[in-house]
Structure formats: C-alpha cells, structure tokens
Design a protein around this motif. Structure first.
Motif, short mmCIF file in Angstrom:
data_model
loop_
_atom_site.label_atom_id
_atom_site.label_comp_id
_atom_site.label_asym_id
_atom_site.label_seq_id
_atom_site.Cartn_x
_atom_site.Cartn_y
_atom_site.Cartn_z
N CYS A 67 0.83 -1.20 0.00
CA CYS A 67 0.00 0.00 0.00
C CYS A 67 0.87 1.25 0.00
CB CYS A 67 -0.90 -0.01 1.23
SG CYS A 67 -1.96 1.44 1.28
N GLU A 69 -0.07 4.17 1.06
CA GLU A 69 -0.40 5.10 2.15
C GLU A 69 0.56 4.84 3.33
OE1 GLU A 69 -2.75 7.42 1.69
OE2 GLU A 69 -3.27 6.60 -0.27
N CYS A 71 -0.23 4.93 6.86
CA CYS A 71 -0.93 4.79 8.15
C CYS A 71 0.04 4.12 9.14
CB CYS A 71 -2.19 3.96 7.98
SG CYS A 71 -3.23 4.55 6.60
N PHE A 73 -0.02 2.74 11.95
CA PHE A 73 -0.37 1.53 12.71
C PHE A 73 -0.34 0.28 11.84
CE2 PHE A 73 -4.05 3.68 10.98
CZ PHE A 73 -4.63 2.69 10.22
N CYS A 74 -0.18 0.45 10.51
CA CYS A 74 -0.51 -0.63 9.58
C CYS A 74 0.72 -1.34 9.02
CB CYS A 74 -1.36 -0.06 8.44
SG CYS A 74 -1.86 -1.33 7.27
N GLN A 76 0.71 -3.15 6.51
CA GLN A 76 0.58 -3.33 5.06
C GLN A 76 1.05 -2.10 4.27
OE1 GLN A 76 -2.61 -6.06 3.75
NE2 GLN A 76 -3.77 -5.07 5.36
N SER A 77 1.44 -1.05 4.99
CA SER A 77 1.95 0.14 4.31
C SER A 77 3.32 -0.16 3.71
CB SER A 77 2.08 1.29 5.33
OG SER A 77 2.86 2.31 4.77
N SER A 115 -6.20 -4.06 0.86
CA SER A 115 -5.21 -3.03 1.19
C SER A 115 -5.15 -2.04 0.03
CB SER A 115 -3.85 -3.66 1.42
OG SER A 115 -3.39 -4.21 0.21
N GLY A 116 -4.53 -0.89 0.29
CA GLY A 116 -4.36 0.10 -0.77
C GLY A 116 -5.30 1.28 -0.58
S1 SF4 Z 1 -3.76 -0.86 3.82
FE1 SF4 Z 1 -5.25 0.70 4.54
S2 SF4 Z 1 -4.68 1.08 6.69
FE2 SF4 Z 1 -2.91 0.03 5.71
S3 SF4 Z 1 -1.57 1.69 4.99
FE3 SF4 Z 1 -2.94 1.17 3.29
S4 SF4 Z 1 -4.70 2.59 3.48
FE4 SF4 Z 1 -3.59 2.62 5.45
#
Ligand code: SF4
Length: 334
Positions: A67, A69, A71, A73-74, A76-77, A115-116
């Motif tokens: 991803c 983004e 974020c 806490f994530c 998957q970023s 995700s994404g």
């Molecule tokens: S998967 Fe969702 S929560 Fe995780 S970084 Fe990407 S947008 Fe943010």
C-alpha cells in the motif's frame, strides 16, 4: 463513588439519545470502582437495545500489502518493512470459500477487505462484484466491503451487485489524524463514508484506540462517528506490530479499553458495537467483560494480518455468559 453522575449517563443512554460531550469527558476520571458500577449500567443499555444477541462479523484480507499510504499503525503500508503478507486480489472462488468458512463457524456478517488507497482498476471492481453476487446467492451472510477511498459511483455498482454495508474506519480523532496518517486527509476519510451513504449503503465506521490519543480525542472521535449517522461501529485496540510506525507503543490497559467501549455505547446507545482488532491481546482473560461494557458484537476468526482465537472459544464464551450468537441459519430461507 459518583453514583448520581453515572445514573444520569445511563438514563441518557437508555432514552436512546446518548450522553452529552460534557458527560463523556467526565468518564476519564472515573475510578476502577466507579467503572465497575458504570458497567452494570452499560450492560443494561446493551440489553435494552440489543437483547442478549451477539453478532459475529468475519473478514477476508482479499488483497494484502503493497500500500502506498503511510498509516503508522498498519503493517501493510509500503513505507514500513514488516513481515506482513503481500498478495494481489484473491480470485472470486477464494473469496467465496472464505465466506462459506465464516458462515460455517457462526458469523452472520462477512467483509471483503483490501489493502491500498482504493481498488486499482476495473478488473478488481468486477472481481469484487462477482464475489458479492455469489456470496449473496450461496450463503445467508450480510456482505460488507472495506475497500478504501471509493467513489459514490463505485459504491453504487457494488450495491447493485448485492452489497449490504460499507466499512470505513476514520482511524482516530480529526485532531490526532495528522500524527497517524500524512498521505491522505481526514476529509478524504469522511468523503469515503459519505460516498457509501450516497450510494444507499449502511455504513460501519470506527477507529483504532491506543495510538497515543488523549481521552478527549476519543470523545472527539465518538461524536464525529455519531454525526455521520453510522449503523455499526468497530472498536479496534492497537496491536503495535514490529516495523510499523507505532511499534514502540504499549498495549492499552484493559480497563482503559473497557472505558472506551462504554464511552462508545453511551454516546451511541443504539448502534451495533463490535470489538475487533486487539481483543485477545488487550483484554486477555477479561474478554467477557466487553459485553458488560456495552459491546454487542465481535470480530470472529482471523484479523487482517494476525490470527484470532478459535471461533469455538468465542461461541463458548458467549454461551457461558447467557448471551446468544445470532446465526444466519436462523434467518428465513433465501
Ligand atoms: S492498507 Fe489501509 S490502513 Fe494500511 S496503509 Fe494502506 S490505506 Fe492505510
């Protein structure tokens, strides 16, 4: 013991209107003894509006990692180096199989999560639409999607395919958001929720607690969600995952987590309130108290990037408490 204050809060919640911002802010100073007294009241509020029914929601991580983004806490970023899985959008058959497995262990709601920033292209939208159609035809599950910042037009298409609900977390309070996410704005989050509402979908809007926000900011988020007119609210407690921007944080204290659940039940007395990520780690052996604090639902099965506890353990807990897991099997035949 401030019994009068607590009684006035319970009265406001039982009326259906919910507590005021001023009352909500008072909750920060409630002692443990006062909180135990408060939970007798929030239990009554939950029972008044939800009876002894417990809803179980389940999710599939249909597209993982990569991803753009940030974020914090994530796992998957793409900004963080984590051992979180990465894979492209699952095939329709795989999503439908996950839904059937969820229905098999007692879930009544199933969410397709990706995700994404949003779905990337038309092909992905068509896969999700096909999966929704088949889940609606082959199970009795209510279908939800959590696909990021989607347009109203895209949400309308998904609704036409049979989608019941859109999940979109605001993550945290508006005033704390820039400390957590910098690649998109709070208004983008609000728009995503409004786009789903414009498409005629019910919305499920919540956040993640324990990300360094103050209690006042939890109150701020609760009222932001209330203003949006959401039907359900998922509460997540931060799991500080290795490699993420918040991996230095501690887990929330269990009583602080219960105080947060109670806050949300009292601000939004009639909502479906689900306890999701962080349930096992934060609440540990005290998980059953989440229903007295006011929740009437849980996320069962696995989480996005981490494993959940055995669904049978959840069902046993619900039964032991004299509550009842609402099963899709009780719905009238399709
Ligand atoms: S998967 Fe969702 S929560 Fe995780 S970084 Fe990407 S947008 Fe943010």
């Amino acid at each position: 013991m401030r019994k009068e204050l607590i009684d006035s809060m319970i009265h406001a919640a039982l009326s259906g209107a919910g507590i005021s911002r001023e009352q909500a802010l008072e909750m920060e100073s409630l002692s443990r003894e006062e909180l135990d007294f408060l939970f007798e009241g929030t239990d009554r509020v939950r029972d008044h509006f939800k009876k002894n029914d417990v809803k179980i929601c389940s999710i599939v991580n249909a597209k993982a990692g990569r991803c753009q983004e940030d974020c914090s806490f994530c796992s998957q970023s793409g900004k963080f180096k984590t051992d979180s899985p990465e894979y492209p959008l699952l095939k329709v058959d795989e999503i439908v199989a996950a839904a059937k497995e969820a229905e098999g262990f007692g879930a009544n709601e199933f969410s397709i999560v990706t995700s994404g920033t949003a779905l990337d292209n038309r092909e992905e939208v068509e896969v999700v639409k096909a999966a929704i159609r088949r889940i609606k035809a082959e199970t009795r599950l209510e279908v939800c999607c959590s696909l990021g910042l989607m347009s109203a037009e895209q949400m309308k298409e998904l609704k036409e395919a049979g989608l019941d609900r859109c999940h979109h977390n605001l993550e945290t309070a508006r005033s704390h958001f820039p400390n957590i996410v910098t690649t998109h704005s709070y208004e983008d989050e609000i728009h995503a929720v409004k786009n789903a509402q414009e498409a005629g979908l019910h919305v499920c809007v919540g956040g993640i607690f324990g990300m360094g926000e103050s209690f006042g900011q939890r109150v701020e988020l609760a009222f932001e969600i209330k203003d949006l007119g959401t039907q359900s609210l998922p509460v997540n407690f931060l799991k500080p995952l290795a490699g993420t921007g918040l991996d230095h944080m501690d887990y929330m204290e269990p009583y602080d987590a219960f105080r947060t659940i109670a806050l949300l039940r009292l601000v939004l007395p009639q909502i479906d309130l689900f306890v999701c990520g962080g349930r096992e780690e934060v609440l540990e052996e005290q998980q059953e108290k989440l229903f007295a604090a006011g929740a009437n639902g849980i996320l069962g099965g696995n989480y996005l990037t981490t494993k959940g506890q055995d669904p049978k353990k959840d069902l046993d807990m619900i039964e032991t408490l004299g509550l009842r897991a609402v099963s899709t099997l009780e719905k009238s035949p399709a």
